[in-house]
Design an enzyme around this catalytic site. Structure first.
Site, mmCIF file in Angstrom:
data_model
loop_
_atom_site.group_PDB
_atom_site.id
_atom_site.type_symbol
_atom_site.label_atom_id
_atom_site.label_comp_id
_atom_site.label_asym_id
_atom_site.label_seq_id
_atom_site.Cartn_x
_atom_site.Cartn_y
_atom_site.Cartn_z
ATOM 1 N N ASP A 1 0.855 -1.191 0.000
ATOM 2 C CA ASP A 1 -0.046 0.082 -0.068
ATOM 3 C C ASP A 1 0.935 1.185 0.059
ATOM 4 O O ASP A 1 2.177 1.162 0.256
ATOM 5 C CB ASP A 1 -0.917 -0.027 1.182
ATOM 6 C CG ASP A 1 -2.284 0.935 1.004
ATOM 7 O OD1 ASP A 1 -2.096 1.892 0.044
ATOM 8 O OD2 ASP A 1 -3.265 0.708 1.572
HETATM 9 C C1 BGC Z 1 -5.170 3.340 0.123
HETATM 10 C C2 BGC Z 1 -5.187 2.175 -1.058
HETATM 11 C C3 BGC Z 1 -4.981 2.929 -2.578
HETATM 12 C C4 BGC Z 1 -3.594 3.656 -2.206
HETATM 13 C C5 BGC Z 1 -3.028 4.487 -3.625
HETATM 14 C C6 BGC Z 1 -3.693 4.138 -0.185
HETATM 15 O O1 BGC Z 1 -3.916 4.899 1.056
HETATM 16 O O2 BGC Z 1 -5.219 2.336 1.266
HETATM 17 O O3 BGC Z 1 -6.375 1.427 -1.171
HETATM 18 O O4 BGC Z 1 -5.094 2.058 -3.638
HETATM 19 O O5 BGC Z 1 -3.512 4.666 -1.301
HETATM 20 O O6 BGC Z 1 -4.098 5.538 -3.805
#
Ligand code: BGC
Length: 761
Positions: free
Chosen positions: A279
């Site tokens: 993530d």
């Molecule tokens: C989220 C993800 C997301 C990523 C990119 C993160 O904060 O938890 O679900 O895909 O950001 O934006």
């Protein structure tokens, strides 16, 4: 015959001296052989693994390093020397996110990134129609191809453990079987369009509060039986190409560096061959992530060449501190995904914002709407009788698609509930609008969190001042009208259904309890429409309005879909993918009232409710929910015939078929979701009183009957036995219940699995 190689025209071979011919052959050979020597990785006819190995063998150490960490917010670097494009990805999950600047969270400011905004994940699950999930994935794939994306960061499949979870709206509800069916179908729809899915967030990311640091303490059975099945199905059934690690910790290690989750379970037991990405800003150390199973580092808050998998990794490998073999494995996985999306072979052209995509958005939204209550058959509204409609509430006019965190979409357009109602009424009735309540003004603090979410603060004082006056005006509008429709609920603002924080209470915010009670008192024909992605409390007013509708966040076609249902063009067929508790303390995560269970203390959160998440808890503790899991009314009625059960095979090959006839005994066409729950009788281990194991949605004309066939296998009856690290079916008896919700069980039959069995892992 003359042989032509560009400007040079040669005489026929026979006319030339032997030496000249030999030389010429050599020359011609070189040129003619050129295409044959095109690198094997470019040959689309070769098996994928062969292409990957060939490409890997051509890479320098530096090029390998460039593939395993981000080079912009949403790409790695690719290999320009070999014409390998960057792996391009995008959020997810509800459409293709607007283009973000390469090295900051600022929107790129493009005009070609307005997209189809689909209903949120919770809405999709509420359709209980997996064919729609496949279509949903197909829409995203077409738009992703058009935008040049290889990976879409979708679907989100974390289990709803608390009704307060800030991202519940993105997920597929509280039940592992329901979530796994929607995970599989969405991924299949997406990947059939040559776009890789990225199932997220692996694993146990069940709260936003402390998401970056909380260490989840959960039993092995709850892990296997509740929190992992959707991921397992994504890998084993749908062949998902990528997985995103979660922010939180498990067993003391962050999930993106978690040997047990990533190496042992995901890649080991499940045989996952795709790539694990982090993530955004969820990696904490080079060595830990490198050995812990991560394949691609994204979003770290450092310059790209300072990422843990950039220069620090390069130097560690050069020094011999970290071995080359795991790096090759990571590169292989990255390349496998790139090649699987046919990135080097020429993908079919994509398409954005087509009428077909908008039709899918509308159909999902309409089928997701759950009719929670409809006493006195107030709905559907009949325009022959209704001449004035008061539409009340901030959510009647609020645009939702562009908010909520990383799942936000720059929608091409968004039909609000008010716009949808006005369009449907088409001048046949007068529509008046009153705001009714005003969410507090949110001011930007100028800060942006790791996920790119702009931080805000609330102006609570202004909210209080406005409330009374707005309610008075709404009540006056309701008095003038034949029908009052209050469109309220939550929104994607701070402390609501939004990423980065959980809600603070189950109550409806912004003074809506009072608003609804007073409007319903002023007009007995009041319909409450809740726009929300999570359960809300309704006790303060639920007795009064005859009709309550849960509309979720319905994407860009939300207003059309709502009008379809309110005016009876579509018969509601959505069913709750989560239990609605009466009060927070009724729900498993909050029953103890202890911070140990939520949101955690001293860095750890204990899942003491164990297997009793969602309806499993309400059933086990005999608590009456506000609305049970699987609940959803219709404008017609359905009857279920007695069940027939038959089985073939035994052990791991057991196949059980449960059949019944479902009849539409009302006057309108409609669809019923036939739900099958198993109830163990005399089990040798603790089990929830019932568990959903199969379902099917069936559309029926008035008076029509259709046979419905539901199938189960050995795993449907199994529990995870940590003492043998395997799924095991005890030779117990089961009652199989079929009905229209977890508390509306219409028919039951007993079934005895032929023999006890331990399933292969
Ligand atoms: C989220 C993800 C997301 C990523 C990119 C993160 O904060 O938890 O679900 O895909 O950001 O934006």
């Amino acid at each position: 015959m003359q042989l032509s190689i560009g400007p040079l025209t040669l005489p026929p071979f026979s006319a030339r001296a032997p030496r000249t011919v030999a030389l010429l052959l050599c020359f011609v050979g070189l040129i003619a052989a050129a295409p044959a020597q095109a690198p094997r990785f470019r040959d689309a006819a070769l098996p994928l693994d062969e292409r990957v190995e060939d490409l890997l063998s051509r890479l320098t150490l530096e090029e390998k390093i460039a593939l395993v960490h981000a080079d912009t917010k949403f790409t790695n670097a690719g290999v320009p020397r070999l014409g390998i494009p960057p792996l391009r990805m995008s959020d997810g999950p509800h459409g293709v996110r607007e283009e973000i600047s390469p090295d900051s969270w600022k929107p790129a400011g493009r005009t070609d990134d307005f997209a189809t905004a689909l209903p949120v994940g919770a809405a999709l699950a509420a359709t209980w129609n997996v064919d729609l999930a496949r279509a949903y994935g197909g829409v995203i794939a077409a738009e992703a191809r058009q935008r040049g994306k290889h990976i879409m960061l979708t679907p989100g499949v974390n289990i709803v453990r608390t009704p307060l979870g800030g991202r519940n709206f993105e997920y597929f509800g509280e039940d592992p079987w329901l979530a796994s069916r929607f995970a599989v179908a969405t991924i299949q729809g997406l990947q059939a369009g040559d776009v890789a899915a990225c199932v997220k967030h692996f694993a146990l990311n069940n709260q936003e509060r402390y998401r970056g640091s909380i260490d989840v303490v959960v039993s092995e059975r709850a892990l296997r039986e509740l929190y992992l099945p959707a991921f397992e199905a994504a890998v084993r059934e749908a062949g998902v190409l990528s997985v995103m690690g979660a922010y939180n910790k498990y067993l003391g290690a962050h999930c993106c560096e978690n040997d047990r989750l990533l190496n042992r379970i995901l890649k080991g037991e499940w045989g996952f061959r795709g790539l694990v990405m982090s993530d955004w800003n969820a990696v904490h150390g080079t060595r830990e992530a490198f050995l812990g199973g991560l394949d691609l580092e994204m979003g770290t808050r450092k310059p790209f060449d300072e990422f843990y998998f950039a220069r620090p990794l390069l130097e560690a490998v050069k020094r011999g501190d970290l071995p080359l073999a795991p790096l090759d494995d990571k590169v292989r996985r990255n390349l496998r995904v790139l090649l699987a999306t046919r990135a080097l072979d020429g993908r079919a052209p994509g398409a954005m914002n087509t009428p077909e995509h908008q039709a899918v958005a509308r159909q999902v939204a309409a089928e997701s709407i759950v009719l929670l209550k409809n006493s006195a058959d107030l709905l559907p509204l009949d325009l022959a009788r209704v001449k004035t409609i008061a539409v009340i509430g901030d959510n009647a006019t609020r645009l939702q698609c562009h908010a909520g965190g990383s799942s936000a979409i720059k929608a091409l357009y968004e039909i609000t509930p008010l716009a949808g109602i006005i369009e449907r009424v088409g001048g046949r009735a007068t529509v008046i609008h009153a705001a009714g309540y005003q969410p507090p003004v949110e001011r930007g603090t100028g800060k942006i969190d790791a996920a790119g979410i702009a931080q805000t603060e609330l102006d609570a004082a202004a909210e209080k001042a406005a409330a009374n006056e707005l309610i008075d005006r709404a009540v006056a509008a309701a008095r003038l009208a034949d029908v009052a429709i209050v469109v309220g609920g939550l929104n994607h603002g701070r402390d609501q259904d939004a990423e980065g924080a959980d809600r603070l209470s189950l109550a409806l915010p912004f003074g809506q309890d009072e608003l609804i009670a007073r409007v319903a008192a002023a007009n007995p024909h009041t319909v409450v429409v809740l726009v929300a992605g999570s359960p809300v409390a309704m006790d303060p007013w639920l007795e009064r309005p005859p009709s309550v509708v849960l509309a979720w966040y319905g994407g860009m076609e939300a207003g059309h879909a709502l009008a379809d249902v309110l005016f009876g063009d579509v018969n509601p067929s959505g069913k709750l993918p989560v239990t609605f508790p009466r009060r927070l303390a009724d729900s498993p995560t909050h029953a103890s009232g202890s911070v140990r269970n939520y949101p955690g203390e001293n860095g750890r959160v204990f899942y003491d409710e164990d297997l009793l998440v969602g309806y499993r808890w309400f059933d086990a503790k005999a608590i009456e929910p506000l609305f049970p899991f699987g609940h959803g009314l219709s404008y017609t009625k359905f009857d279920f015939s007695p069940l027939r059960v038959s089985s073939t095979g035994s052990g791991a090959d057991l196949r059980v078929t449960v059949e019944c006839e479902v009849r539409n005994s009302g006057l309108r066409a409609g669809a019923e979701v036939v739900q099958l729950y198993i109830e163990p009788v005399g089990a040798d281990v603790e089990r929830p009183p019932q568990e959903l194991k199969a379902f099917a949605k069936v559309a029926l004309a008035p008076g029509e009957s259709k046979p419905v066939r539901l199938t189960l296998d050995a795993r449907s009856f199994a529990t995870y036995d940590p003492t043998v690290s395997a799924w095991r079916v005890a030779a117990a008896a089961f009652r199989l219940h079929v009905g229209g919700s977890s508390r509306d069980r219409r028919q039951t039959v007993e079934f005895h699995p032929p023999a006890a069995v331990v399933l292969p892992r």
